[in-house]
Design a protein around this motif. Structure first.
Motif, mmCIF file in Angstrom:
data_model
loop_
_atom_site.group_PDB
_atom_site.id
_atom_site.type_symbol
_atom_site.label_atom_id
_atom_site.label_comp_id
_atom_site.label_asym_id
_atom_site.label_seq_id
_atom_site.Cartn_x
_atom_site.Cartn_y
_atom_site.Cartn_z
ATOM 1 N N LEU A 103 9.071 -10.945 10.275
ATOM 2 C CA LEU A 103 8.459 -9.703 9.838
ATOM 3 C C LEU A 103 9.487 -8.893 9.065
ATOM 4 O O LEU A 103 10.600 -8.694 9.527
ATOM 5 C CB LEU A 103 7.981 -8.897 11.049
ATOM 6 C CG LEU A 103 7.253 -9.691 12.116
ATOM 7 C CD1 LEU A 103 6.891 -8.802 13.292
ATOM 8 C CD2 LEU A 103 6.006 -10.317 11.527
ATOM 9 N N LEU A 104 9.097 -8.431 7.908
ATOM 10 C CA LEU A 104 10.034 -7.660 7.084
ATOM 11 C C LEU A 104 9.410 -6.302 6.808
ATOM 12 O O LEU A 104 8.353 -6.213 6.177
ATOM 13 C CB LEU A 104 10.317 -8.394 5.777
ATOM 14 C CG LEU A 104 10.884 -9.802 5.953
ATOM 15 C CD1 LEU A 104 9.943 -10.824 5.352
ATOM 16 C CD2 LEU A 104 12.254 -9.920 5.330
ATOM 17 N N ASP A 105 10.068 -5.237 7.320
ATOM 18 C CA ASP A 105 9.535 -3.889 7.155
ATOM 19 C C ASP A 105 10.302 -3.192 6.040
ATOM 20 O O ASP A 105 11.385 -2.665 6.275
ATOM 21 C CB ASP A 105 9.663 -3.124 8.470
ATOM 22 C CG ASP A 105 9.043 -1.745 8.394
ATOM 23 O OD1 ASP A 105 8.359 -1.468 7.390
ATOM 24 O OD2 ASP A 105 9.243 -0.954 9.325
ATOM 25 N N GLY A 112 0.829 -1.191 0.000
ATOM 26 C CA GLY A 112 0.000 0.000 0.000
ATOM 27 C C GLY A 112 0.863 1.241 0.000
ATOM 28 O O GLY A 112 2.067 1.164 0.231
ATOM 29 N N PRO A 113 0.264 2.385 -0.254
ATOM 30 C CA PRO A 113 1.030 3.635 -0.258
ATOM 31 C C PRO A 113 1.412 4.003 1.173
ATOM 32 O O PRO A 113 0.875 3.425 2.120
ATOM 33 C CB PRO A 113 0.047 4.653 -0.834
ATOM 34 C CG PRO A 113 -1.294 4.099 -0.490
ATOM 35 C CD PRO A 113 -1.162 2.611 -0.513
ATOM 36 N N SER A 114 2.304 4.968 1.323
ATOM 37 C CA SER A 114 2.680 5.363 2.676
ATOM 38 C C SER A 114 1.456 5.969 3.362
ATOM 39 O O SER A 114 0.668 6.659 2.734
ATOM 40 C CB SER A 114 3.830 6.373 2.639
ATOM 41 O OG SER A 114 3.442 7.495 1.906
ATOM 42 N N VAL A 154 -3.654 -5.802 -0.352
ATOM 43 C CA VAL A 154 -3.533 -4.395 -0.721
ATOM 44 C C VAL A 154 -4.235 -3.574 0.343
ATOM 45 O O VAL A 154 -5.416 -3.809 0.622
ATOM 46 C CB VAL A 154 -4.155 -4.117 -2.103
ATOM 47 C CG1 VAL A 154 -3.985 -2.653 -2.468
ATOM 48 C CG2 VAL A 154 -3.512 -4.998 -3.152
ATOM 49 N N MET A 155 -3.478 -2.653 0.975
ATOM 50 C CA MET A 155 -4.057 -1.868 2.060
ATOM 51 C C MET A 155 -4.277 -0.437 1.642
ATOM 52 O O MET A 155 -3.510 0.135 0.873
ATOM 53 C CB MET A 155 -3.141 -1.910 3.294
ATOM 54 C CG MET A 155 -3.151 -3.279 3.969
ATOM 55 S SD MET A 155 -2.231 -3.246 5.503
ATOM 56 C CE MET A 155 -3.170 -2.062 6.452
ATOM 57 N N THR A 175 5.587 -3.630 2.131
ATOM 58 C CA THR A 175 6.258 -2.923 1.041
ATOM 59 C C THR A 175 5.297 -1.950 0.373
ATOM 60 O O THR A 175 4.074 -2.111 0.457
ATOM 61 C CB THR A 175 6.821 -3.911 -0.004
ATOM 62 O OG1 THR A 175 7.463 -3.177 -1.035
ATOM 63 C CG2 THR A 175 5.719 -4.772 -0.601
ATOM 64 N N HIS A 176 5.869 -0.936 -0.268
ATOM 65 C CA HIS A 176 5.031 -0.046 -1.063
ATOM 66 C C HIS A 176 5.292 -0.291 -2.548
ATOM 67 O O HIS A 176 4.727 0.360 -3.402
ATOM 68 C CB HIS A 176 5.308 1.415 -0.712
ATOM 69 C CG HIS A 176 6.681 1.858 -1.100
ATOM 70 N ND1 HIS A 176 7.764 1.709 -0.268
ATOM 71 C CD2 HIS A 176 7.147 2.406 -2.233
ATOM 72 C CE1 HIS A 176 8.848 2.152 -0.879
ATOM 73 N NE2 HIS A 176 8.510 2.567 -2.074
ATOM 74 N N ASP A 177 6.181 -1.275 -2.815
ATOM 75 C CA ASP A 177 6.599 -1.543 -4.192
ATOM 76 C C ASP A 177 5.773 -2.711 -4.728
ATOM 77 O O ASP A 177 5.960 -3.856 -4.321
ATOM 78 C CB ASP A 177 8.101 -1.882 -4.163
ATOM 79 C CG ASP A 177 8.648 -2.180 -5.551
ATOM 80 O OD1 ASP A 177 7.827 -2.390 -6.469
ATOM 81 O OD2 ASP A 177 9.879 -2.219 -5.701
ATOM 82 N N GLN A 178 4.839 -2.424 -5.640
ATOM 83 C CA GLN A 178 3.918 -3.471 -6.098
ATOM 84 C C GLN A 178 4.645 -4.572 -6.840
ATOM 85 O O GLN A 178 4.290 -5.745 -6.740
ATOM 86 C CB GLN A 178 2.816 -2.858 -6.965
ATOM 87 C CG GLN A 178 3.310 -1.868 -7.973
ATOM 88 C CD GLN A 178 2.998 -2.293 -9.389
ATOM 89 O OE1 GLN A 178 2.614 -3.432 -9.622
ATOM 90 N NE2 GLN A 178 3.170 -1.378 -10.322
#
Lengths: 395, 274, 308
Positions: free
Chosen positions: A164-166, A44-46, A214-215, A199-202
């Protein structure tokens, strides 16, 4: 690595998580189930709440309401250091004063494991991440990619139930990121535990994840496999955030067999009933979407050659850009101002230049239908985030 | 451009020379004063007398004890607070900075005047309460706790600054979270992940405090105690050469310590650089 | 577990009943409390108590009582205004001298010293790490009557000029205002250089290049770019020099004479010899108030929030 098998894998459940930071709603009743051994990406986006959700799973944030379950047990009140979750941070966050092997062994040191044993086990994990020979190096002597591998090994040392991977690859350059995506996927297959990846990278999410959530606006907008999400987006946000979509406002005209006939502009479009997530009463509005690479482009002079039964739209080429494997066209048409079309560079038609009148046509099976009651621009750059919550709430 | 080049060089030398003069002349003057006895030529007697001098050792030991106590207290007060502040309430940072800087705005003489009035008049009102014993105890000349109380206040601005700089240089939050996700409790995270990376700042803070306590004169003198600096002052009246000799010696010792510390700090800095 | 609707944790693994976020949120404040209490009890309270002492009357034998005797302030000012004036004058001169000496030094260390940077910094800061008293005693030796410094100044007839200006007396430097100002300058120079250096070091070297392209002349670059950017350092440096210098009494005591007594000397005498505590308290309160007013005006004027 025999002691790291599927039996360790755990389910993760988010139940109605809600969290506000002052006036901002970070999580707005998030619900999500992760199956054991699955690699799920929160995409999702930031500002969509994905990191907050992950930090709640790690124990660094506490929800205002709702709960977090790991392996069926409520861990909402369990402090971070007593949760069976390893975490990999975007900024690597290795301990600068410890060598790679001591970094990896840190978790065992906290468990009071003897020095010799913990160094042996740390060395084993460094082998797993391909750094067996760099154990004595300090973080500043390692490259970004190597540091991140050490961080992964460190997070795995205590046999967590979940890793968990941030945004773990956010600080790496593109080439290294691609390489690390495959590497992480390999490690996940090898240790077999549940991975939750933010991630924000689709593209990264699609490459690595079994399931993508997808959030948007603090909740899960759509959950599914990468291909399912791409082919069958159920909201404009998903349609726009994952790749590019052309969206057309249309009106339901009639039904014919398993399809719905729609009026858009002057023409008619066919939409398979199964691919429409919106109610289709006659006269009602529907958003029709189609991905740019599904569309063929034919010069208006040759319109007669287009096979029957395809959806068609006429327009005029506004711009073209050649990017090697394909050419991207922007076409202005009566139903959609900036229609995007990607054409593989197999046989290039010199007549398809800016200003040319063209016919866009595609197989009706590639058309998807969305509820008309939402913003056409949701999920495009610049319009993502909390502002779209109200739009999406109607879905 | 060639015309411009010599000028900055000239400046550099001028400044270097000035720094050297600033540094060396007082030292040289002191050394000459201690070894040159009018009419007798060069003699190192003054240095020989130091160890045997009355009150030298007690003064020095008292100062070192005071310094150790002050360092322990000020670090215990400040380190957990500063780390927690950085983690939990970073917006309070500027407020705490201003509060911690307050002791700088008050000249030591005014500060000691305040302490002294409390010490003088407190017992009068408290003479029949157990607090009276406390007042007596903290003014025990063998180990005047009251000086530690004051020195902690005076060291606060310097300790705050060096800890703040140290904490700024690292990502405390991620380090703590990384440690906690590896199974460290909050206290373990502080001790095993944050403190080792704060070593330079801790050393700095300790050294600044040590220097402050060893050199502090106003407060101890006015409160009537006799640590090292006050001893030098009182000896200066009768045995000027001896007092300057002690000064020179302590200058050299402090500078050696300082250089060693800088070397140590330099090494950790190069080691920490990516 | 799929029907997890109750708010209470089913397995209650957490030791505390309170949610950890609530606990964690207050931790920084609890940890700040001891330090703040310390400052309050051992710093703020003595200051307040001192104010109350300043309005007491009585004698050592009979004890003192708060009688709101504000006349102590007027008397103190009337008796000791020359010392106040001297304090401001000496501390001000020392501050200006420190700035004039310290700025070029800090500038060159920050931009020109290259790999000597750390060594020079240590040379400059080192005296700060040694006893204030020791440094002052060293100056007593340097400026001693008949010493080489006085000899050189005498033969160059510098002392004739300074005597006429009233800052030295005859062929002596010791026991004159000049000696006191020299001692103050020397003692507080590190307090000036450190903040100056810190703020100069932060300036991006590329700004100089960019400014050099724009203005071409180095001095213009300095005036329009470097100096304004180093203002926080100038402000905190001058404050860190002026405040302790104005309350100092060691320099005036060791290097000066009865004619160079500053307010610090008066306070010290009131405390140690005359034992007139109300006057001493009033004097130090006036000193603090004066400093506070000057500092506030100064910070207002220089337009920076940074105290240190």
């Amino acid at each position: 690595m025999n002691d790291m098998t599927l039996e360790k894998a755990a389910t993760v459940e988010f139940r109605g998580l809600r969290r506000e930071f002052g006036p901002t709603v970070a999580l707005d009743g998030l619900d999500l189930d992760v199956r054991p051994g699955e690699l799920v990406a929160l995409l999702g986006p930031s500002g969509c709440g994905k990191t907050t959700a992950l930090r709640m799973l790690a124990g660094f944030e506490h929800p205002d309401s709702g709960e977090v379950l790991v392996d069926g047990q409520d861990v909402t009140e369990v402090p971070a250091h007593r949760r069976d979750a390893g975490m990999v941070f975007q900024s690597y966050s290795l301990f600068p004063h410890l060598s790679a092997v001591d970094n990896v062994a840190f978790g065992l040191r906290m468990r009071k494991v003897r020095t010799a044993e913990r160094r042996a086990r740390a060395a084993e994990l460094l082998d797993l991440v391909g750094l067996g020979d760099k154990g004595e190096r300090f973080p500043h002597q390692l490259s970004g990619g190597q540091q991140q591998r050490v961080a992964v090994a460190r997070a795995l040392i205590n046999h967590p139930k979940v890793l968990l991977l941030d945004e773990p690859l956010g600080a790496l350059d593109l080439k290294l990121r691609r390489q690390m995506q495959l590497e992480l996927k390999r490690i996940q297959t090898e240790v077999g535990i549940t991975f939750v990846h933010v991630t924000h990278d689709q593209e990264e999410a699609m490459t690595m994840a079994d399931t993508v959530a997808v959030m948007n606006g603090g909740r899960v907008e759509q959950l599914g496999s990468p291909s399912d999400l791409y082919e069958n987006p159920r909201t404009t946000f998903v349609a726009n955030f994952l790749g590019t979509s052309n969206l057309i406002e249309a009106e339901v005209d009639t039904r014919s067999g398993d399809g719905i006939v729609l009026k858009a502009g002057g023409g008619k479009l066919l939409l398979p009933e199964a691919r429409c997530s919106a109610p289709t009463t006659t006269g009602g509005k529907v958003l029709v979407g189609v991905r740019p690479e599904k569309i063929s482009l034919t010069h208006a002079d040759a319109a007669g050659d287009i096979p029957a039964g395809r959806n068609r739209i006429t327009g005029k080429i506004a711009a073209t850009s050649f990017i090697g494997v394909s050419t991207q066209y922007v076409v202005d048409s009566a139903v959609c101002p900036e229609f995007e079309v990607y054409v593989q560079n197999i046989d290039r038609d010199a007549k398809l230049a800016p200003g040319a009148e063209v016919v866009l046509h595609w197989n009706p099976a590639h058309t998807f239908g969305l509820h008309a009651d939402q913003s056409l621009l949701a999920g495009t750059t610049g319009s993502a985030g909390v502002g779209t919550v109200d739009d999406e709430a109607a879905v | 451009m060639a015309r411009l080049n010599p000028r900055p060089n000239l400046w550099r030398w001028a400044v270097l020379a000035f720094a050297a003069v600033y540094f060396l002349v007082p030292l040289a003057a002191s050394v000459i004063f201690t070894v040159d006895v009018p009419g007798q030529g060069v003699t190192f007697d003054a240095y020989g007398q130091i160890l045997g001098a009355d009150g030298f050792l007690t003064g020095l030991i008292l100062s070192l004890e005071l310094a150790a106590a002050t360092i322990a207290v000020v670090l215990l007060l400040m380190v957990p607070a500063m780390v927690a502040l950085r983690l939990g309430a970073p917006r309070l940072g500027p407020v705490i900075e201003v509060i911690c800087s307050l002791p700088l705005v008050v000249p030591p003489i005014a500060f000691v005047a305040g302490i002294s009035t409390v010490l003088k008049w407190g017992p009068e009102y408290l003479s029949r309460t157990p607090l009276f014993q406390t007042f007596v105890a903290i003014q025990n000349p063998d180990f005047p706790v009251v000086l530690v109380l004051a020195y902690v206040v005076m060291a606060l601005p310097f300790v705050h600054r060096s800890l703040d700089a140290g904490l700024r240089a690292m990502d405390v939050r991620t380090l703590v979270e990384a440690a906690r996700s590896c199974g460290a409790s909050p206290v373990q995270a502080l001790v095993t992940a944050v403190l080792p990376n704060l070593r330079g700042a801790l050393l700095n803070a300790s050294f600044l405090t040590l220097a402050l306590v060893l050199g502090e004169f106003t407060v101890s003198h006015l409160l009537g105690f006799q640590p090292f600096a006050v001893w030098i002052y009182s000896v200066g009246g009768s045995q000027a050469q001896l007092s300057v000799a002690v000064s020179v010696l302590s200058l050299l010792v402090t500078w050696a310590l300082l250089l060693a510390l800088a070397g140590l700090g330099g090494r950790t800095r190069t080691a920490a650089k990516g | 577990m799929a029907t997890a609707t109750s708010e209470a944790p089913a397995l209650a693994p957490a030791p505390a009943t309170k949610p950890p976020r609530r606990r964690g949120r207050w931790t920084p404040y609890w940890l700040l409390l001891p330090g703040l209490l310390w400052l309050f009890v051992f710093f703020a309270l003595p200051m307040v108590y001192q104010v109350s002492t300043s309005v007491q009357t009585g004698s050592l034998e009979e004890g003192y009582k708060v009688t709101w005797h504000f006349a102590t302030y007027w008397n103190a000012l009337a008796d000791y205004w020359p010392q106040f004036l001297r304090s401001v004058l000496y501390a001000g001169s020392a501050t200006v001298l420190c700035l004039l000496l310290g700025y070029p030094l800090a500038y060159l260390i920050a931009f020109r010293a290259g790999r000597w940077r750390n060594l020079i910094m240590i040379l400059v800061i080192a005296p700060f790490f040694t006893s204030f008293l020791i440094r002052t005693l060293a100056w007593k030796t340097i400026l001693a009557d008949g010493g080489p410094v006085v000899g050189v100044l005498n033969s160059l007839h510098v002392l004739d000029v300074t005597s006429r200006l009233g800052i030295t007396a005859g062929d002596r430097v010791l026991a004159t205002p000049l000696a006191v100002v020299c001692g103050l300058t020397y003692n507080f120079l590190p307090f000036m250089i450190l903040p100056l250096y810190t703020s100069l070091e932060r300036i991006d070297g590329r700004l100089h290049e960019a400014a050099g392209d724009l203005y071409a002349r180095p001095f213009t670059t300095f005036r329009k770019v470097t100096f304004p950017l180093s203002m926080p350092g100038v402000v905190s440096g001058t404050l860190l020099t002026f405040i302790p210098a104005s309350g100092d009494y060691v320099n005036a005591d060791l290097l000066g004479s009865t004619d160079t007594r500053m307010v610090g000397n008066v306070i010290q005498t009131q405390f140690l010899r005359i034992l007139d505590y109300p006057t001493a308290a009033a004097l130090s309160f006036i000193l603090m108030a004066a400093i506070l007013v000057m500092v506030t005006l100064y910070i207002r004027k220089s337009g920076t929030e940074d105290l240190v």
